[in-house]
Design a protein around this motif. Structure first.
Motif, PDB file in Angstrom:
ATOM      1  N   UNK A  53      57.114   0.327  74.861  1.00 41.85           N
ATOM      2  CA  UNK A  53      56.210   0.474  73.723  1.00 41.85           C
ATOM      3  C   UNK A  53      56.914   1.313  72.662  1.00 41.85           C
ATOM      4  N   UNK A  54      56.371   1.314  71.449  1.00 41.62           N
ATOM      5  CA  UNK A  54      56.993   2.117  70.385  1.00 41.62           C
ATOM      6  C   UNK A  54      57.064   3.589  70.788  1.00 41.62           C
ATOM      7  N   UNK A  89      58.723 -14.800  75.344  1.00 43.26           N
ATOM      8  CA  UNK A  89      57.559 -14.857  74.473  1.00 43.26           C
ATOM      9  C   UNK A  89      57.392 -13.622  73.622  1.00 43.26           C
ATOM     10  N   UNK A  90      56.294 -13.550  72.871  1.00 41.71           N
ATOM     11  CA  UNK A  90      56.079 -12.448  71.931  1.00 41.71           C
ATOM     12  C   UNK A  90      55.758 -11.131  72.638  1.00 41.71           C
ATOM     13  N   UNK A  91      55.881 -10.058  71.890  1.00 39.44           N
ATOM     14  CA  UNK A  91      55.512  -8.746  72.399  1.00 39.44           C
ATOM     15  C   UNK A  91      56.633  -8.001  73.087  1.00 39.44           C
ATOM     16  N   UNK A  92      57.870  -8.488  72.955  1.00 38.78           N
ATOM     17  CA  UNK A  92      59.008  -7.825  73.595  1.00 38.78           C
ATOM     18  C   UNK A  92      59.915  -7.230  72.528  1.00 38.78           C
ATOM     19  N   UNK A  93      60.460  -6.075  72.821  1.00 39.73           N
ATOM     20  CA  UNK A  93      61.421  -5.446  71.911  1.00 39.73           C
ATOM     21  C   UNK A  93      62.765  -6.127  72.094  1.00 39.73           C
ATOM     22  N   UNK A  94      63.446  -6.476  71.024  1.00 39.94           N
ATOM     23  CA  UNK A  94      64.765  -7.099  71.143  1.00 39.94           C
ATOM     24  C   UNK A  94      65.843  -6.037  71.361  1.00 39.94           C
ATOM     25  N   UNK A  95      65.865  -5.440  72.549  1.00 41.77           N
ATOM     26  CA  UNK A  95      66.772  -4.322  72.804  1.00 41.77           C
ATOM     27  C   UNK A  95      68.244  -4.715  72.767  1.00 41.77           C
ATOM     28  N   UNK A  96      68.543  -5.998  72.819  1.00 43.63           N
ATOM     29  CA  UNK A  96      69.921  -6.442  72.697  1.00 43.63           C
ATOM     30  C   UNK A  96      70.293  -6.846  71.292  1.00 43.63           C
ATOM     31  N   UNK A  97      69.399  -6.593  70.333  1.00 44.12           N
ATOM     32  CA  UNK A  97      69.693  -6.947  68.941  1.00 44.12           C
ATOM     33  C   UNK A  97      70.725  -5.982  68.365  1.00 44.12           C
TER      34      UNK A  97
END
Length: 145
Positions: A53-54, A89-97
């Protein structure tokens, strides 16, 4: 992306155990990876998996020492992240971005939403990072405080 759902996990080749050098090993790292993959796949499909979460005050992601990957690895990780997000799907943080991917060396404190100008820890971290040469490994060096 390979189909590794719980229903097909038993038909997919096992991961090699790097300690033995044996491809398709059913023990060691291969077996552990396959178990984790099956459990994770089942959780994602059921919607019961953990999602970050944030940041909140006092929580994770405070001032930390991090090493970002080199540019080539950053591009590869971004592509894999895009594939994973398409499946998850939606609701995931793109931690590999590219804006997020890093290796945390050490968290120095808990998260603070408001870091005042002149904060002693932030000033000290910036001063320490200024003019430092890159570490002697595959990661590029980037200081951000």
């Amino acid at each position: 992306m390979a189909d590794r759902s719980p229903e097909t996990a038993d038909r997919c080749p096992a991961t090699a155990d790097p300690r033995s050098g044996a491809a398709g090993a059913a023990t060691g790292y291969g077996a552990a990876f396959d178990r984790l993959f099956a459990r994770g796949s089942a959780a994602v499909l059921a919607g019961t998996h953990y999602r970050d979460s944030p940041p909140v005050d006092g929580g994770r992601w405070g001032l930390s020492i991090v090493l970002p990957p080199d540019p080539e690895s950053t591009v590869r990780l971004a592509a894999v992240t895009a594939e994973a997000l398409a499946v998850a799907g939606p609701g995931h943080w793109p931690t590999g971005s590219p804006a997020a991917v890093h290796l945390t060396v050490r968290a120095l404190e808990a998260h603070r939403s408001n870091v005042p100008e002149g904060d002693p820890l932030a000033v000290r971290a910036r001063r320490h990072c200024a003019g430092r040469p890159p570490p002697a490994h595959r990661y590029a060096w980037r200081c951000a405080a």
